[in-house]
Each structure stands twice: as structure tokens, then as C-alpha cells.
Design a protein around this motif. Structure first.
Motif, short mmCIF file in Angstrom:
data_model
loop_
_atom_site.label_atom_id
_atom_site.label_comp_id
_atom_site.label_asym_id
_atom_site.label_seq_id
_atom_site.Cartn_x
_atom_site.Cartn_y
_atom_site.Cartn_z
N GLU A 182 0.83 -1.21 0.00
CA GLU A 182 0.00 0.00 0.00
C GLU A 182 0.86 1.26 0.00
O GLU A 182 0.34 2.37 -0.03
CB GLU A 182 -0.89 0.01 1.24
N ILE A 183 2.18 1.09 0.03
CA ILE A 183 3.09 2.24 0.10
C ILE A 183 3.13 2.94 -1.25
O ILE A 183 3.58 2.38 -2.26
CB ILE A 183 4.50 1.78 0.52
N LYS A 184 2.67 4.17 -1.28
CA LYS A 184 2.51 4.91 -2.53
C LYS A 184 3.83 5.13 -3.26
O LYS A 184 3.90 5.06 -4.49
CB LYS A 184 1.85 6.26 -2.22
N ARG A 185 4.91 5.38 -2.51
CA ARG A 185 6.20 5.63 -3.14
C ARG A 185 6.72 4.39 -3.88
O ARG A 185 7.51 4.50 -4.82
CB ARG A 185 7.22 6.09 -2.10
N ILE A 186 6.25 3.23 -3.45
CA ILE A 186 6.65 2.00 -4.15
C ILE A 186 5.79 1.79 -5.39
O ILE A 186 6.30 1.53 -6.47
CB ILE A 186 6.52 0.78 -3.21
N THR A 187 4.48 1.90 -5.22
CA THR A 187 3.58 1.63 -6.34
C THR A 187 3.76 2.61 -7.49
O THR A 187 3.50 2.28 -8.64
CB THR A 187 2.11 1.65 -5.87
N GLU A 188 4.22 3.82 -7.20
CA GLU A 188 4.38 4.84 -8.23
C GLU A 188 5.81 4.91 -8.77
O GLU A 188 6.12 5.74 -9.64
CB GLU A 188 3.97 6.21 -7.70
N SER A 189 6.70 4.06 -8.27
CA SER A 189 8.10 4.10 -8.71
C SER A 189 8.25 3.41 -10.07
O SER A 189 7.40 2.62 -10.49
CB SER A 189 9.00 3.42 -7.67
N ASP A 190 9.36 3.68 -10.73
CA ASP A 190 9.64 3.08 -12.03
C ASP A 190 9.93 1.58 -11.91
O ASP A 190 9.67 0.81 -12.82
CB ASP A 190 10.82 3.77 -12.70
N ASP A 191 10.49 1.18 -10.76
CA ASP A 191 10.84 -0.22 -10.52
C ASP A 191 10.31 -0.62 -9.14
O ASP A 191 11.04 -0.57 -8.14
CB ASP A 191 12.36 -0.40 -10.59
N PRO A 192 9.04 -1.01 -9.06
CA PRO A 192 8.42 -1.31 -7.76
C PRO A 192 9.15 -2.38 -6.96
O PRO A 192 9.27 -2.25 -5.73
CB PRO A 192 7.00 -1.76 -8.14
N LEU A 193 9.61 -3.45 -7.60
CA LEU A 193 10.28 -4.52 -6.86
C LEU A 193 11.59 -4.03 -6.25
O LEU A 193 11.91 -4.36 -5.10
CB LEU A 193 10.53 -5.72 -7.77
N GLN A 194 12.36 -3.24 -7.01
CA GLN A 194 13.59 -2.68 -6.47
C GLN A 194 13.27 -1.71 -5.33
O GLN A 194 13.98 -1.67 -4.31
CB GLN A 194 14.36 -1.95 -7.56
N SER A 195 12.19 -0.95 -5.49
CA SER A 195 11.78 -0.01 -4.44
C SER A 195 11.37 -0.76 -3.17
O SER A 195 11.64 -0.32 -2.05
CB SER A 195 10.63 0.87 -4.94
N MET A 196 10.71 -1.91 -3.33
CA MET A 196 10.34 -2.73 -2.17
C MET A 196 11.59 -3.19 -1.42
O MET A 196 11.67 -3.10 -0.19
CB MET A 196 9.54 -3.95 -2.62
N ALA A 197 12.57 -3.68 -2.20
CA ALA A 197 13.81 -4.15 -1.59
C ALA A 197 14.50 -3.02 -0.85
O ALA A 197 15.02 -3.20 0.26
CB ALA A 197 14.73 -4.72 -2.66
N TYR A 198 14.48 -1.83 -1.45
CA TYR A 198 15.11 -0.67 -0.82
C TYR A 198 14.41 -0.32 0.49
O TYR A 198 15.07 -0.08 1.51
CB TYR A 198 15.06 0.54 -1.77
N HIS A 199 13.08 -0.31 0.51
CA HIS A 199 12.34 0.02 1.73
C HIS A 199 12.63 -0.99 2.84
O HIS A 199 12.75 -0.61 4.01
CB HIS A 199 10.84 0.08 1.44
N VAL A 200 12.74 -2.26 2.46
CA VAL A 200 12.99 -3.28 3.48
C VAL A 200 14.42 -3.18 4.02
O VAL A 200 14.64 -3.18 5.23
CB VAL A 200 12.73 -4.70 2.91
N ILE A 201 15.39 -3.04 3.13
CA ILE A 201 16.78 -3.04 3.58
C ILE A 201 17.14 -1.76 4.33
O ILE A 201 18.08 -1.73 5.12
CB ILE A 201 17.74 -3.27 2.39
N MET A 202 16.36 -0.69 4.11
CA MET A 202 16.58 0.56 4.85
C MET A 202 15.81 0.57 6.17
O MET A 202 15.85 1.55 6.91
CB MET A 202 16.18 1.76 3.99
#
Length: 329
Positions: A15-35
Motif C-alpha cells: 500500500e506504500i505509494k512511493r513504491i507503487t508509483e516508482s519506475d521499478d516497484p520490486l527494487q523499491s520494495m527491496a530498498y524500503h525493506v533493507i533501509m
């Protein structure tokens, strides 16, 4: 995401908007988790991204009490990812304009890092710009982390970079708009040696020459990560980040090798076949760049059929290494 497939996850949602609207959602998911900004949890929430054709074992990126994948889990799996170090030991020798450009390029480096890894893999030394991780010196960082396999990327390096892996890649935080900083990356290497640090010095080449290789810090970082992490060959990685201007610099160097010398009524001309543009598909050039470069060098671009007709009506003078046009029959 390899880590998700190892857990048998078929689809991932968020549901995280910054992920769903990113150019690479899967990479953005990994970034959110690892941060540490999110976790991977069982269930479905928000927009769904399929990893397989079926979605029998779903998960979502967000917050929960019993996560199946956390920051620490990803850090353990990603421990072999390299560090990128920007050594800014010569920061004070830059002009104010150069300092502003250096700061901008370092900020852009963080954007590149986030496409492939995460913030803590970018290390800035000698000058704190508020991005990545700051260390007072490159030597201190290397010694504190116990790193042994190090590559210094230097346009005057002893070896050619072809994707060799290392624990750490060092790039000189140098912006040279005044033309007085040549060889400064090599000085960074000299400083490291004085600190007792061993490293390999490597240059990035494009078909045997450093001309045409972008020199902006963020583009160098992207070339390295495309090659080392994505498995691209160096030439493809260079072209993917090469500006038209940088490509044109290399084009101007290559064009003289492709010219034909012709004397017409005693006046010498250097001409280029129109089809030669196809031989430069390894450079990021447009047709306008090709014609502009030829014009700037004083070369005539001639249609292939016309040029063949001219050559048929010419004789070759070996002493002058050129054709002498006799006129059309």
C-alpha cells in the motif's frame, strides 16, 4: 527478488505509494525493506505484483508483528554487495562552481546506488555532503571495515576494467572544469599506498580508449554497477549512460580513420561515406551528431553511390595517399 522466491512467495503487494508509483516497484520494495522502512509479511495488501503466474503464496511489504523478511535478513543476503567510495580529499582545490557540480553529482550518485543497492553502500570521504555514509578519510574506512579487495577507478589506471569484482570501488571526487586536475585520481592512490593500503588501479575504456567514457561521478558509478551486478558488458554499460556530447567527442576522434582523400582540380577534400554512420552504433549518437561532427572537422558527407562514381573516375596516387578526380566521362 530472489529472497522472496526462496520463501516460496508467488506475488507481492504493498500500500506504500512511493513504491507503487516508482519506475521499478520490486527494487523499491527491496530498498524500503533493507533501509528498515518496511518488512515483508504474509498476506495481501494494496497493489499486487506477480512473481509467478499463480498467486497461491502471497506477501506484502509494510509493517506487521511477525515479518517473514526483515532488514537484517536482506543485509545478510546482500553482504557481498560492493561499497562505492567517493574520495573528496581534493575538495578544497576546486572552484566554487566546481564544488557545486561535485555536490550535485554526489547527490545523483545516491540515486544510482538506490537503483542497485542501498544508501549505506555509498561512502563519501573527507567531505560530508549529507548523503550516504561519511568517513573522515578513505584509509580510515577501509581499515575499519577490514577490506582487502579494492579497485581504484583511475583514467590512468594500470589495468582495464572489464567487470572485475571487488569489495570496494574508489572513485575520485573530482570535477575538472579548469583543466588543472589531470592525474589527481592517481594522487589518491599515492595517498592510499602511504597508508599501507593495497589496491588495483583500473581504467574504464571504450574500444581501447578512455575518450567517450563519461566522467561524471554518477555515470561512472552506474557503469560499474551495471557491469558488476547486472552482468552487462562494459561497452553496453558505457553507451547506456553516455551523453550525446561525450559520444560526439569520441566520434570526432574516430572519423579521421574513416575518411577518403580526394583531389578535385588540385584542391584536397576529405570525404566520408554517408553509410559510415552505421559503423558507429556503439556510440550514443544521433544522425545530427554525425553530420555536425563531420562539418566541424571539415569533412564532406557523400552518398555512397555518388562516392563510388567519383572514385571510378579517379586514379589513386600512392605518393600522396589520395585519389585524383579526373572528371566524369
Amino acid at each position: 527478488m530472489k529472497a522472496l522466491k526462496e520463501l516460496g512467495i508467488d506475488c507481492i503487494s504493498t500500500e506504500i505509494k512511493r513504491i507503487t508509483e516508482s519506475d521499478d516497484p520490486l527494487q523499491s520494495m527491496a530498498y524500503h525493506v533493507i533501509m528498515g522502512k518496511a518488512q515483508v509479511c504474509r498476506g495481501l495488501k494494496g497493489k499486487v505484483f506477480n512473481l509467478n503466474q499463480e498467486c497461491e503464496n502471497p506477501a506484502y511489504v509494510g509493517k506487521c508483528d511477525d515479518p517473514i523478511l526483515t532488514r537484517n535478513d536482506l543485509l545478510e543476503k546482500a553482504k557481498d554487495f560492493p561499497f562505492i567510495v567517493i574520495d573528496c580529499s581534493f575538495y578544497d582545490f576546486h572552484t566554487e562552481k566546481e564544488k557545486k557540480k561535485l555536490k550535485l553529482q554526489i547527490q545523483q550518485c545516491l540515486g544510482v546506488i538506490r537503483k542497485f543497492m542501498w544508501d549505506e553502500r555509498l561512502v563519501i570521504t573527507h567531505k560530508d555532503f549529507g548523503v550516504g555514509v561519511f568517513y573522515p578519510s578513505t584509509a580510515k574506512f577501509i581499515k575499519e571495515m577490514g577490506l582487502k579487495d579494492i579497485i581504484l577507478l583511475d583514467p590512468n589506471g594500470d589495468e582495464v576494467f572489464e567487470g572485475q569484482r571487488a569489495e570496494c570501488y574508489i572513485i575520485g571526487g573530482i570535477v575538472d572544469k579548469t583543466g588543472n586536475k589531470r592525474g589527481w585520481t592517481s594522487k589518491i592512490g599515492e595517498n592510499l599506498r602511504r597508508e599501507g593500503i593495497s589496491f588495483r588501479s583500473m581504467r574504464i575504456e571504450l574500444r581501447g580508449d578512455v575518450i567517450g567514457v563519461p566522467d561524471r561521478l554518477n555515470t561512472i558509478v552506474e557503469i560499474v554497477l551495471r557491469v558488476v551486478l547486472d552482468g552487462e558488458d562494459v561497452e553496453k554499460a558505457v553507451r547506456s549512460v553516455q551523453s550525446h556530447l561525450v559520444a560526439k567527442w569520441r566520434l570526432r576522434r574516430e572519423l579521421p580513420k574513416r575518411t577518403i582523400r580526394i583531389d578535385v582540380n588540385g584542391k584536397p577534400f576529405r570525404v566520408v561515406r554517408k553509410s559510415e554512420i552505421k559503423s558507429f552504433d556503439w556510440l550514443n549518437i544521433r544522425p545530427k551528431d554525425f553530420y555536425e561532427a563531420c562539418s566541424e572537422l571539415g569533412y564532406l558527407v557523400i552518398d555512397d553511390e555518388w562516392l563510388e562514381r567519383i572514385l571510378r573516375n579517379s586514379t589513386f596516387d600512392e605518393s600522396k595517399n589520395r585519389y585524383i578526380f579526373k572528371g566524369f566521362n
